[in-house]
Design an enzyme around this catalytic site. Structure first.
Site, PDB file in Angstrom:
ATOM      1  N   MET A   1      -9.355   7.660  -0.343  1.00 14.55           N
ATOM      2  CA  MET A   1     -10.195   8.023   0.821  1.00 14.55           C
ATOM      3  C   MET A   1     -10.772   9.409   0.616  1.00 14.55           C
ATOM      4  O   MET A   1     -10.061  10.318   0.186  1.00 14.55           O
ATOM      5  CB  MET A   1      -9.351   8.005   2.101  1.00 14.55           C
ATOM      6  CG  MET A   1      -8.646   6.687   2.372  1.00 14.55           C
ATOM      7  SD  MET A   1      -7.835   6.730   3.981  1.00 14.55           S
ATOM      8  CE  MET A   1      -6.930   5.175   3.941  1.00 14.55           C
TER       9      MET A   1
ATOM     10  N   MET B   1     -12.268   3.728  -0.610  1.00 14.41           N
ATOM     11  CA  MET B   1     -12.939   3.961   0.676  1.00 14.41           C
ATOM     12  C   MET B   1     -13.642   5.302   0.566  1.00 14.41           C
ATOM     13  O   MET B   1     -13.229   6.303   1.158  1.00 14.41           O
ATOM     14  CB  MET B   1     -11.898   3.938   1.814  1.00 14.41           C
ATOM     15  CG  MET B   1     -11.404   2.528   2.107  1.00 14.41           C
ATOM     16  SD  MET B   1      -9.852   2.527   3.013  1.00 14.41           S
ATOM     17  CE  MET B   1      -8.720   2.796   1.658  1.00 14.41           C
TER      18      MET B   1
ATOM     19  N   SER C   1       0.827  -1.201   0.000  1.00 18.42           N
ATOM     20  CA  SER C   1       0.000   0.000   0.000  1.00 18.42           C
ATOM     21  C   SER C   1       0.864   1.255   0.000  1.00 18.42           C
ATOM     22  O   SER C   1       1.676   1.465   0.904  1.00 18.42           O
ATOM     23  CB  SER C   1      -0.907   0.014   1.232  1.00 18.42           C
ATOM     24  OG  SER C   1      -1.468   1.307   1.378  1.00 18.42           O
TER      25      SER C   1
ATOM     26  N   HIS D   1      -1.140  -1.301  -4.209  1.00 18.36           N
ATOM     27  CA  HIS D   1      -2.419  -1.021  -3.563  1.00 18.36           C
ATOM     28  C   HIS D   1      -2.564   0.486  -3.362  1.00 18.36           C
ATOM     29  O   HIS D   1      -1.723   1.120  -2.719  1.00 18.36           O
ATOM     30  CB  HIS D   1      -2.471  -1.765  -2.225  1.00 18.36           C
ATOM     31  CG  HIS D   1      -3.780  -1.692  -1.512  1.00 18.36           C
ATOM     32  ND1 HIS D   1      -4.828  -2.553  -1.776  1.00 18.36           N
ATOM     33  CD2 HIS D   1      -4.214  -0.870  -0.520  1.00 18.36           C
ATOM     34  CE1 HIS D   1      -5.841  -2.265  -0.977  1.00 18.36           C
ATOM     35  NE2 HIS D   1      -5.499  -1.243  -0.209  1.00 18.36           N
TER      36      HIS D   1
ATOM     37  N   MET E   1     -11.246  -6.171   5.591  1.00 16.60           N
ATOM     38  CA  MET E   1     -10.438  -5.219   6.360  1.00 16.60           C
ATOM     39  C   MET E   1     -10.063  -5.852   7.689  1.00 16.60           C
ATOM     40  O   MET E   1     -10.927  -6.378   8.399  1.00 16.60           O
ATOM     41  CB  MET E   1     -11.231  -3.933   6.627  1.00 16.60           C
ATOM     42  CG  MET E   1     -11.447  -3.008   5.435  1.00 16.60           C
ATOM     43  SD  MET E   1      -9.961  -2.480   4.559  1.00 16.60           S
ATOM     44  CE  MET E   1      -8.956  -1.791   5.874  1.00 16.60           C
TER      45      MET E   1
ATOM     46  N   ASP F   1      -4.923   3.415  -1.904  1.00 16.46           N
ATOM     47  CA  ASP F   1      -6.020   3.694  -0.980  1.00 16.46           C
ATOM     48  C   ASP F   1      -6.638   5.055  -1.275  1.00 16.46           C
ATOM     49  O   ASP F   1      -6.042   6.092  -0.989  1.00 16.46           O
ATOM     50  CB  ASP F   1      -5.508   3.654   0.459  1.00 16.46           C
ATOM     51  CG  ASP F   1      -5.198   2.243   0.913  1.00 16.46           C
ATOM     52  OD1 ASP F   1      -6.098   1.382   0.820  1.00 16.46           O
ATOM     53  OD2 ASP F   1      -4.056   1.985   1.355  1.00 16.46           O
TER      54      ASP F   1
ATOM     55  N   ASP G   1      -6.382  -6.678   4.489  1.00 18.67           N
ATOM     56  CA  ASP G   1      -5.831  -5.327   4.409  1.00 18.67           C
ATOM     57  C   ASP G   1      -5.891  -4.663   5.777  1.00 18.67           C
ATOM     58  O   ASP G   1      -6.974  -4.456   6.327  1.00 18.67           O
ATOM     59  CB  ASP G   1      -6.641  -4.519   3.386  1.00 18.67           C
ATOM     60  CG  ASP G   1      -6.125  -3.099   3.218  1.00 18.67           C
ATOM     61  OD1 ASP G   1      -5.048  -2.777   3.751  1.00 18.67           O
ATOM     62  OD2 ASP G   1      -6.815  -2.314   2.535  1.00 18.67           O
TER      63      ASP G   1
ATOM     64  N   HIS H   1      -8.374   0.622  -4.028  1.00 18.68           N
ATOM     65  CA  HIS H   1      -9.275   0.352  -2.911  1.00 18.68           C
ATOM     66  C   HIS H   1     -10.026   1.635  -2.598  1.00 18.68           C
ATOM     67  O   HIS H   1      -9.452   2.563  -2.039  1.00 18.68           O
ATOM     68  CB  HIS H   1      -8.421  -0.130  -1.722  1.00 18.68           C
ATOM     69  CG  HIS H   1      -9.207  -0.381  -0.477  1.00 18.68           C
ATOM     70  ND1 HIS H   1      -8.596  -0.517   0.756  1.00 18.68           N
ATOM     71  CD2 HIS H   1     -10.543  -0.537  -0.247  1.00 18.68           C
ATOM     72  CE1 HIS H   1      -9.521  -0.745   1.681  1.00 18.68           C
ATOM     73  NE2 HIS H   1     -10.709  -0.750   1.100  1.00 18.68           N
TER      74      HIS H   1
HETATM   75  C1  DX5 Z   1      -6.331   1.341   5.615  1.00 19.79           C
HETATM   76  C2  DX5 Z   1      -5.913   1.013   4.221  1.00 19.79           C
HETATM   77  C3  DX5 Z   1      -4.768   0.058   4.156  1.00 19.79           C
HETATM   78  C4  DX5 Z   1      -3.517   0.603   4.798  1.00 19.79           C
HETATM   79  C5  DX5 Z   1      -2.733  -0.550   5.307  1.00 19.79           C
HETATM   80  O1  DX5 Z   1      -7.587   1.926   5.614  1.00 19.79           O
HETATM   81  O2  DX5 Z   1      -6.980   0.418   3.498  1.00 19.79           O
HETATM   82  O3  DX5 Z   1      -4.510  -0.352   2.829  1.00 19.79           O
HETATM   83  O4  DX5 Z   1      -2.698   1.322   3.935  1.00 19.79           O
HETATM   84  O5  DX5 Z   1      -1.623  -0.053   6.002  1.00 19.79           O
HETATM   85  P1  DX5 Z   1      -0.859  -0.965   7.056  1.00 19.79           P
HETATM   86  O6  DX5 Z   1      -0.337  -2.156   6.318  1.00 19.79           O
HETATM   87  O7  DX5 Z   1       0.196  -0.075   7.574  1.00 19.79           O
HETATM   88  O8  DX5 Z   1      -1.883  -1.372   8.100  1.00 19.79           O
HETATM   89 ZN    ZN Z   2      -6.465  -0.509   1.517  1.00 18.81          ZN
END
Ligand code: DX5
Ligand code: ZN
Length: 220
Positions: free
Chosen positions: A37, A68, A9, A33, A137, A35, A173, A66
């Site tokens: 948000m 969110m 990520s 990956h 998650m 993220d 994740d 991903h």
């Molecule tokens: C959290 C994200 C993850 C995050 C994971 O909401 O969806 O992908 O980056 O980070 P680590 O591996 O540090 O928990």
């Molecule tokens: Zn993620």
């Protein structure tokens, strides 16, 4: 079950040097990956479609996006059309998941369905034919570097059993690291997102290789 894949990520990468940080893991990882948000579905704001479009030009690896975000039905198809290899929407946010998942696939991307730690997997059994990946998650979404939630492991096992012979990847994740990846692999996960465990390491590529080795041995 597919052989283990690692999807680092970039939430834990240097956002001012994303292309360089992606290149660091290009020979070791399977996916990148990303993220996304929106500060509504989760209490954090990261990046969106323009950054993904830019990153696509600089990444040798396919992007595992991903989302969110509160309105994935509106945005997810655009990530697929832009060229993302995989687009995951959240079950808690989508108002028309079947339509959106089909639109993602029609645009040529793998379709993923994500569920939060407290969301049960069983109600989504009938959607397994509509998806290429189920994301569970293992932290509350929103931030990297949180502690792995062991409480989700029984759900990983149940999800693996529900998937059965279907060609659906099972992604975990959140908090996935050298300390926790074996538990995830033993429970049946086959795609592992790791942010801080990869980009917090001195040698991110070596961290990816070690995580893969651990997952392969644990999956046995
Ligand atoms: C959290 C994200 C993850 C995050 C994971 O909401 O969806 O992908 O980056 O980070 P680590 O591996 O540090 O928990
Ligand atoms: Zn993620």
């Amino acid at each position: 079950m597919a052989s283990p894949q690692i999807s680092p990520s970039i939430l834990s990468a240097d956002f001012a040097r994303l292309a360089d940080d992606v290149a660091l893991i290009a020979d070791a990882a399977d996916w990148v990956h990303v993220d996304v948000m929106d500060n509504h579905f989760v209490p954090n704001l990261t990046l969106g479609l323009p950054v993904v479009q830019a990153l696509l030009k600089h990444s040798a690896l396919p992007l595992d996006c991903h989302l969110m975000i509160e309105d994935p039905d509106r945005w997810a198809p655009q990530y697929a059309e832009a060229g993302a290899g995989s687009v995951t929407i959240h079950a808690e946010a989508s108002k028309a998941p079947i339509r959106t998942l089909r639109t993602i696939r029609a645009a040529g991307a793998r379709a993923g369905l994500g569920i939060n730690p407290a969301t049960p997997v069983d109600p989504y059994e009938d959607l397994l034919g509509e998806i290429d990946m189920l994301l569970l998650m293992t932290v509350e979404p929103g931030f990297g570097g949180q502690s792995f939630l062991d409480v989700v492991l029984p759900k990983v096992r149940r999800a693996r059993a529900l998937i059965g012979e279907r060609p659906v990847w099972l992604q975990v994740d959140g908090g996935v690291s050298a300390e926790t990846i074996e538990r995830c692999a033993e429970a049946g996960a086959d795609v592992f997102v790791a942010g801080s465990a990869v980009y917090g390491a001195d040698d991110p590529a070596e961290a990816v290789r070690r995580l893969r080795g651990q997952a392969e041995r644990a999956a046995g």
